[in-house]
Design a protein around this motif. Sequence first.
Motif, PDB file in Angstrom:
ATOM      1  N   PHE A  44       0.938  -1.450  -0.322  1.00  0.00           N
ATOM      2  CA  PHE A  44       0.322   0.120   0.454  1.00  0.00           C
ATOM      3  C   PHE A  44       1.075   1.078   0.385  1.00  0.00           C
ATOM      4  O   PHE A  44       0.542   1.673  -0.529  1.00  0.00           O
ATOM      5  CB  PHE A  44      -0.385  -0.108   0.952  1.00  0.00           C
ATOM      6  CG  PHE A  44      -2.366  -1.295   0.690  1.00  0.00           C
ATOM      7  CD1 PHE A  44      -3.594  -0.572   0.464  1.00  0.00           C
ATOM      8  CD2 PHE A  44      -2.046  -2.304   1.176  1.00  0.00           C
ATOM      9  CE1 PHE A  44      -4.505  -1.312   0.141  1.00  0.00           C
ATOM     10  CE2 PHE A  44      -3.001  -2.756   1.273  1.00  0.00           C
ATOM     11  CZ  PHE A  44      -4.089  -2.865   0.469  1.00  0.00           C
ATOM     12  N   PRO A  45       1.781   1.637   0.828  1.00  0.00           N
ATOM     13  CA  PRO A  45       2.400   2.376   1.003  1.00  0.00           C
ATOM     14  C   PRO A  45       3.748   3.291  -0.177  1.00  0.00           C
ATOM     15  O   PRO A  45       4.414   1.897  -0.254  1.00  0.00           O
ATOM     16  CB  PRO A  45       2.725   2.864   2.884  1.00  0.00           C
ATOM     17  CG  PRO A  45       2.929   1.905   2.953  1.00  0.00           C
ATOM     18  CD  PRO A  45       1.843   0.393   2.392  1.00  0.00           C
ATOM     19  N   MET A  46       4.034   4.111   0.078  1.00  0.00           N
ATOM     20  CA  MET A  46       5.068   4.151  -0.565  1.00  0.00           C
ATOM     21  C   MET A  46       5.610   5.718  -0.790  1.00  0.00           C
ATOM     22  O   MET A  46       4.985   6.610  -0.086  1.00  0.00           O
ATOM     23  CB  MET A  46       4.604   4.392  -2.187  1.00  0.00           C
ATOM     24  CG  MET A  46       5.450   5.214  -2.941  1.00  0.00           C
ATOM     25  SD  MET A  46       5.129   5.063  -4.400  1.00  0.00           S
ATOM     26  CE  MET A  46       5.250   3.041  -5.644  1.00  0.00           C
ATOM     27  N   VAL A  70       9.252   1.327  -0.927  1.00  0.00           N
ATOM     28  CA  VAL A  70       7.869   0.205  -0.708  1.00  0.00           C
ATOM     29  C   VAL A  70       7.663  -0.448   0.265  1.00  0.00           C
ATOM     30  O   VAL A  70       8.782  -0.792   1.282  1.00  0.00           O
ATOM     31  CB  VAL A  70       6.849  -0.180  -2.152  1.00  0.00           C
ATOM     32  CG1 VAL A  70       6.750   1.104  -3.150  1.00  0.00           C
ATOM     33  CG2 VAL A  70       8.663  -1.173  -2.157  1.00  0.00           C
ATOM     34  N   ILE A  71       6.637  -1.254   0.904  1.00  0.00           N
ATOM     35  CA  ILE A  71       5.969  -1.686   2.011  1.00  0.00           C
ATOM     36  C   ILE A  71       5.722  -2.642   1.151  1.00  0.00           C
ATOM     37  O   ILE A  71       4.843  -3.147   1.650  1.00  0.00           O
ATOM     38  CB  ILE A  71       6.102  -1.049   3.163  1.00  0.00           C
ATOM     39  CG1 ILE A  71       7.317   0.344   3.816  1.00  0.00           C
ATOM     40  CG2 ILE A  71       6.355  -2.232   4.606  1.00  0.00           C
ATOM     41  CD1 ILE A  71       6.319   0.584   5.760  1.00  0.00           C
ATOM     42  N   VAL A 127       0.805  -3.264   7.318  1.00  0.00           N
ATOM     43  CA  VAL A 127       1.445  -1.341   7.528  1.00  0.00           C
ATOM     44  C   VAL A 127       0.084  -0.693   6.142  1.00  0.00           C
ATOM     45  O   VAL A 127       0.166  -1.336   5.026  1.00  0.00           O
ATOM     46  CB  VAL A 127       2.919  -1.148   7.030  1.00  0.00           C
ATOM     47  CG1 VAL A 127       3.082   0.823   6.490  1.00  0.00           C
ATOM     48  CG2 VAL A 127       3.369  -1.495   7.913  1.00  0.00           C
ATOM     49  N   LEU A 128      -0.826   0.635   6.307  1.00  0.00           N
ATOM     50  CA  LEU A 128      -1.316   0.786   5.405  1.00  0.00           C
ATOM     51  C   LEU A 128      -1.308   2.064   4.582  1.00  0.00           C
ATOM     52  O   LEU A 128       0.445   2.677   5.310  1.00  0.00           O
ATOM     53  CB  LEU A 128      -2.764   1.325   6.620  1.00  0.00           C
ATOM     54  CG  LEU A 128      -3.702   0.147   7.866  1.00  0.00           C
ATOM     55  CD1 LEU A 128      -4.960   0.568   8.271  1.00  0.00           C
ATOM     56  CD2 LEU A 128      -4.144  -0.982   6.517  1.00  0.00           C
ATOM     57  N   ARG A 129      -2.640   2.640   3.975  1.00  0.00           N
ATOM     58  CA  ARG A 129      -1.825   3.116   2.821  1.00  0.00           C
ATOM     59  C   ARG A 129      -0.669   4.870   3.183  1.00  0.00           C
ATOM     60  O   ARG A 129       0.181   4.758   2.340  1.00  0.00           O
ATOM     61  CB  ARG A 129      -2.485   2.968   1.847  1.00  0.00           C
ATOM     62  CG  ARG A 129      -4.002   4.165   1.817  1.00  0.00           C
ATOM     63  CD  ARG A 129      -5.171   4.392   0.567  1.00  0.00           C
ATOM     64  NE  ARG A 129      -6.133   4.227   0.782  1.00  0.00           N
ATOM     65  CZ  ARG A 129      -6.326   2.294   0.054  1.00  0.00           C
ATOM     66  NH1 ARG A 129      -5.171   2.613  -1.600  1.00  0.00           N
ATOM     67  NH2 ARG A 129      -6.991   2.269  -0.226  1.00  0.00           N
ATOM     68  N   HIS A 130      -1.349   4.967   4.011  1.00  0.00           N
ATOM     69  CA  HIS A 130      -1.289   6.545   4.605  1.00  0.00           C
ATOM     70  C   HIS A 130      -0.325   6.171   5.687  1.00  0.00           C
ATOM     71  O   HIS A 130       0.410   7.470   6.465  1.00  0.00           O
ATOM     72  CB  HIS A 130      -1.804   7.220   5.182  1.00  0.00           C
ATOM     73  CG  HIS A 130      -2.896   7.558   3.810  1.00  0.00           C
ATOM     74  ND1 HIS A 130      -4.539   7.248   3.242  1.00  0.00           N
ATOM     75  CD2 HIS A 130      -2.696   7.742   2.798  1.00  0.00           C
ATOM     76  CE1 HIS A 130      -4.989   7.845   2.454  1.00  0.00           C
ATOM     77  NE2 HIS A 130      -3.503   8.564   1.903  1.00  0.00           N
ATOM     78  N   ALA A 131       0.093   5.048   6.147  1.00  0.00           N
ATOM     79  CA  ALA A 131       0.914   4.832   7.486  1.00  0.00           C
ATOM     80  C   ALA A 131       2.781   5.514   6.393  1.00  0.00           C
ATOM     81  O   ALA A 131       3.516   4.473   7.611  1.00  0.00           O
ATOM     82  CB  ALA A 131       0.095   3.972   8.100  1.00  0.00           C
ATOM     83  N   PHE A 132       3.421   5.703   6.035  1.00  0.00           N
ATOM     84  CA  PHE A 132       4.446   5.908   5.766  1.00  0.00           C
ATOM     85  C   PHE A 132       5.035   7.196   5.227  1.00  0.00           C
ATOM     86  O   PHE A 132       3.836   7.689   4.015  1.00  0.00           O
ATOM     87  CB  PHE A 132       5.279   4.874   4.006  1.00  0.00           C
ATOM     88  CG  PHE A 132       6.193   4.759   4.529  1.00  0.00           C
ATOM     89  CD1 PHE A 132       7.385   4.811   5.078  1.00  0.00           C
ATOM     90  CD2 PHE A 132       6.502   4.064   2.755  1.00  0.00           C
ATOM     91  CE1 PHE A 132       8.715   4.799   4.483  1.00  0.00           C
ATOM     92  CE2 PHE A 132       7.590   3.835   2.936  1.00  0.00           C
ATOM     93  CZ  PHE A 132       8.550   3.532   3.041  1.00  0.00           C
TER      94      PHE A 132
END
Lengths: 87, 355
Positions: free
Chosen positions: B245-247, B259-260, B303-308
């Motif tokens: 999800f996150p980047m 990315v994760i 790890v969710l999309r906005h958690a990075f």
Amino acid sequence: MRVRGPLRQLAGGCSEHAIEGATVAELLRELERDNPAMGGWILDERGLVRRHINVFVNGERRGAEAAVDPADRIDVLPAISGGMTPR
Amino acid sequence: MTELLVGTRKGLFALVGEPGGKFDVAARAFAGEPVEYAMRDPRSGRLIASVTSAFYGPKLWYAEDPSGAWEQADGVALPEDGGAALERIWVIVAGESEGSLYAGGDPGVLFESGDGGATWELNHALWEHPTRESWQAGGGGLCLHSIVPWPGDPDRLALAISAAGVWLTEDGGETWRQGNKGLVARYVPEEAREGATALCVHRLHRARRRPERLFLQFHGGVYRSDDSGETWADIGAGLPSDFGFPMVLDPADPDSAYVIPLEADLDRVTPDGRVRVYETRDAGAGWAARGDGLPQQDAYLTVLRHAFDRAGDGETLELYFGATSGDVFGSGDAGASWFGAATRLPPVLSVTASR
């Protein structure tokens, strides 16, 4: 009509409101009109009561279209919604 | 001092600290409420937060201090005759004009503010787009989760909606068109992939020093566009999984992306119980694992999309991410090494960082 918690704060600290109307929906719309800060908190954009808000008429949970009498007491309360997994 | 705004299932946590050590909880706001996203506008210093009360619906709030008084923003609602209700605000992004902010939400809607977040207006061109009826929601709803301005040009904007793909405007949001050529939806039959519109983009970013370049994490696939989002090329080879999800990008390096990866769409945890961030510095030609200091055994994090997010850039790039486990990790050296910034928070929905 009685409101509690954040709804009471949005109504300037007032928990009890004398409102006229023929149905629960009419009362809720009138409540929001009288207290603009409350707009969108009980009713969504479609005019529907939010899913996790319960309305009680004289202690009985009722829907938005329920008819009300001038002497009825209405309570607006958050529902019991524990255990939700929104994602 | 670095500030992390950590949106959780149970409120907003403002953490402060220096890279390398544990961060302190400087403030908690919206106790008990899901805070989807919070950001500090780098121009004004104002905080904007998206809070989705299970009872009272989604709202945007703003404050000058996370522990101070929060004001509810006006105008964050859909038209009363539109037949739909706003479900959630997913993301808030600073625009290129003075005081301009954007907010994206479910059901696939964009709001704009010209006064630093106090009042908002719906973008009607996207709301009334003739293809809207065909848009398909993803598992998290029809979420507009990525908004990427073009540096210095307020008329150019790219959006991503799950699962309605990438959207582009060159006229300040008066008109919108799709930018999806090259994205491959493996989750639809092969014969239906050409021209598919149910495109589950998970995150979209623009390279600040080369704005025609975009990076995208897809629902299976990592992609790059070098023509402003018109066409896309898969750059996911070399990752242990191209699902995630996150980047994050390093603004100083248009060839960079982080990315994760997660195991797969049906198993959304870090692969093999190892938490690793993957970095490219050659625009996706190769990826390197960055896990020094992160849990490498029996760690199945989501790890969710906005958690990075990141703070700084180049040699001072700091990276931070949070997991639904309540852990927040950070790196003060662009991912070379990691430290635990916080633990035992509620499930983390979003992280934004600033210095």
